[in-house]
Design an enzyme around this catalytic site. Sequence first.
Site, PDB file in Angstrom:
ATOM      1  N   ASP A  22       0.816  -1.213   0.000  1.00  0.00           N
ATOM      2  CA  ASP A  22       0.000   0.000   0.000  1.00  0.00           C
ATOM      3  C   ASP A  22       0.852   1.267   0.000  1.00  0.00           C
ATOM      4  O   ASP A  22       2.055   1.225   0.240  1.00  0.00           O
ATOM      5  CB  ASP A  22      -0.977   0.005   1.190  1.00  0.00           C
ATOM      6  CG  ASP A  22      -0.359  -0.543   2.479  1.00  0.00           C
ATOM      7  OD1 ASP A  22       0.874  -0.534   2.590  1.00  0.00           O
ATOM      8  OD2 ASP A  22      -1.117  -0.956   3.366  1.00  0.00           O
ATOM      9  N   ASN A  31      -8.338  -3.167  13.956  1.00  0.00           N
ATOM     10  CA  ASN A  31      -9.708  -3.456  13.517  1.00  0.00           C
ATOM     11  C   ASN A  31      -9.748  -4.651  12.557  1.00  0.00           C
ATOM     12  O   ASN A  31     -10.771  -4.914  11.941  1.00  0.00           O
ATOM     13  CB  ASN A  31     -10.317  -2.216  12.836  1.00  0.00           C
ATOM     14  CG  ASN A  31      -9.515  -1.764  11.626  1.00  0.00           C
ATOM     15  OD1 ASN A  31      -8.554  -2.419  11.224  1.00  0.00           O
ATOM     16  ND2 ASN A  31      -9.921  -0.648  11.040  1.00  0.00           N
ATOM     17  N   HIS A  80      -7.834  -4.976   9.821  1.00  0.00           N
ATOM     18  CA  HIS A  80      -7.499  -4.694   8.420  1.00  0.00           C
ATOM     19  C   HIS A  80      -6.191  -5.371   8.031  1.00  0.00           C
ATOM     20  O   HIS A  80      -5.324  -5.617   8.868  1.00  0.00           O
ATOM     21  CB  HIS A  80      -7.487  -3.182   8.114  1.00  0.00           C
ATOM     22  CG  HIS A  80      -6.336  -2.413   8.663  1.00  0.00           C
ATOM     23  ND1 HIS A  80      -6.450  -1.089   9.045  1.00  0.00           N
ATOM     24  CD2 HIS A  80      -5.042  -2.719   8.895  1.00  0.00           C
ATOM     25  CE1 HIS A  80      -5.286  -0.648   9.458  1.00  0.00           C
ATOM     26  NE2 HIS A  80      -4.411  -1.619   9.390  1.00  0.00           N
ATOM     27  N   GLU A  93     -10.133  -2.196   4.863  1.00  0.00           N
ATOM     28  CA  GLU A  93     -10.786  -1.890   6.131  1.00  0.00           C
ATOM     29  C   GLU A  93     -12.056  -2.734   6.289  1.00  0.00           C
ATOM     30  O   GLU A  93     -12.616  -3.200   5.299  1.00  0.00           O
ATOM     31  CB  GLU A  93     -11.170  -0.405   6.162  1.00  0.00           C
ATOM     32  CG  GLU A  93     -10.005   0.557   5.973  1.00  0.00           C
ATOM     33  CD  GLU A  93      -9.150   0.722   7.231  1.00  0.00           C
ATOM     34  OE1 GLU A  93      -9.374   0.002   8.216  1.00  0.00           O
ATOM     35  OE2 GLU A  93      -8.253   1.572   7.215  1.00  0.00           O
TER      36      GLU A  93
HETATM   37  C1  F6R Z   1       1.192  -1.691   6.309  1.00  0.00           C
HETATM   38  C2  F6R Z   1      -0.168  -2.169   6.314  1.00  0.00           C
HETATM   39  C3  F6R Z   1      -1.015  -2.227   7.546  1.00  0.00           C
HETATM   40  C4  F6R Z   1      -0.261  -2.659   8.792  1.00  0.00           C
HETATM   41  C5  F6R Z   1      -1.181  -2.711  10.005  1.00  0.00           C
HETATM   42  C6  F6R Z   1      -0.418  -3.036  11.274  1.00  0.00           C
HETATM   43  O1  F6R Z   1       1.743  -1.719   5.003  1.00  0.00           O
HETATM   44  O2  F6R Z   1      -0.634  -2.513   5.291  1.00  0.00           O
HETATM   45  O3  F6R Z   1      -2.097  -3.097   7.312  1.00  0.00           O
HETATM   46  O4  F6R Z   1       0.324  -3.913   8.575  1.00  0.00           O
HETATM   47  O5  F6R Z   1      -1.829  -1.491  10.164  1.00  0.00           O
HETATM   48  O6  F6R Z   1       0.463  -1.985  11.558  1.00  0.00           O
HETATM   49  P1  F6R Z   1       1.535  -2.091  12.711  1.00  0.00           P
HETATM   50  O7  F6R Z   1       2.509  -3.146  12.293  1.00  0.00           O
HETATM   51  O8  F6R Z   1       2.194  -0.742  12.752  1.00  0.00           O
HETATM   52  O9  F6R Z   1       0.807  -2.450  13.958  1.00  0.00           O
END
Ligand code: F6R
Length: 241
Positions: free
Chosen positions: A67, A136, A138, A143
Amino acid sequence: MRVIRAVDYFDLSRKAAGIIAAMVTLKPDSVLGLATGDSPLGIYRHLADSFNSGDIDFSQTRAFNLDEYRGLAPDAEQSYRLFMWKNLFSKINIKTENLNIPDGLAGDPDAECARYEAAIRDCGGVDMQLLGIGHNGHIGFNEPGGSFVVNTHLVDLTDSTIDANSRFFKTREEVPVQAYTMGIGSIMRARKVLLIVTGRQKAEIVKRAFRGAVSPEVPASILQLHCDFTLVGDEAALSLM
Ligand code: F6R
């Protein structure tokens, strides 16, 4: 679904880095799907160390990131491109022409999504997709919602994701409100999926995602249906499983 229990974050990072290293060793031209966020930082440190000690060669490896924020230039401080460059790509011998991240400044979002999806396909698809999980549920920026979006698409970020990501920006107002993300289909088409999770604060969502019903309300739950899915978590994150 395979669950690997690690003692703590260091152990988790070492175990997951070992899985990625094995993939690249067995298939040097592997297509890796990569993630940003806090969770993979330990893995990236281990991979850089393994490269420095001569244990892995990334010269043929290709990478696609999950992303990117819409509206940020590639060299913007909070862009995922710069994050990947600082934390991994500048420390290993992966070739810049083999790095792929959605273009946050693309003028035509639909064309950019189609281009990105085609680029993954033209590379033969992702061999191993690394994922973190949001509070959440995702994955990428997919989402919770009423349906799974299949391919790379532009999303409006939820308030909870904007809140979570505001730690990387000076003010909450600076956090972009849209992002490009691989879709659930783009992720599920990867031949192997590796999701890492750390900390007690993710234990509840881990239980919902991997012991609960498969539902777009918890996007990560779809991974229960993947034929080669590995969850690597530390004791705290897996404490409710
Ligand atoms: C990052 C991404 C997100 C994260 C998720 C967890 O490229 O796609 O889905 O993997 O938000 O983030 P952290 O590791 O910071 O808890």
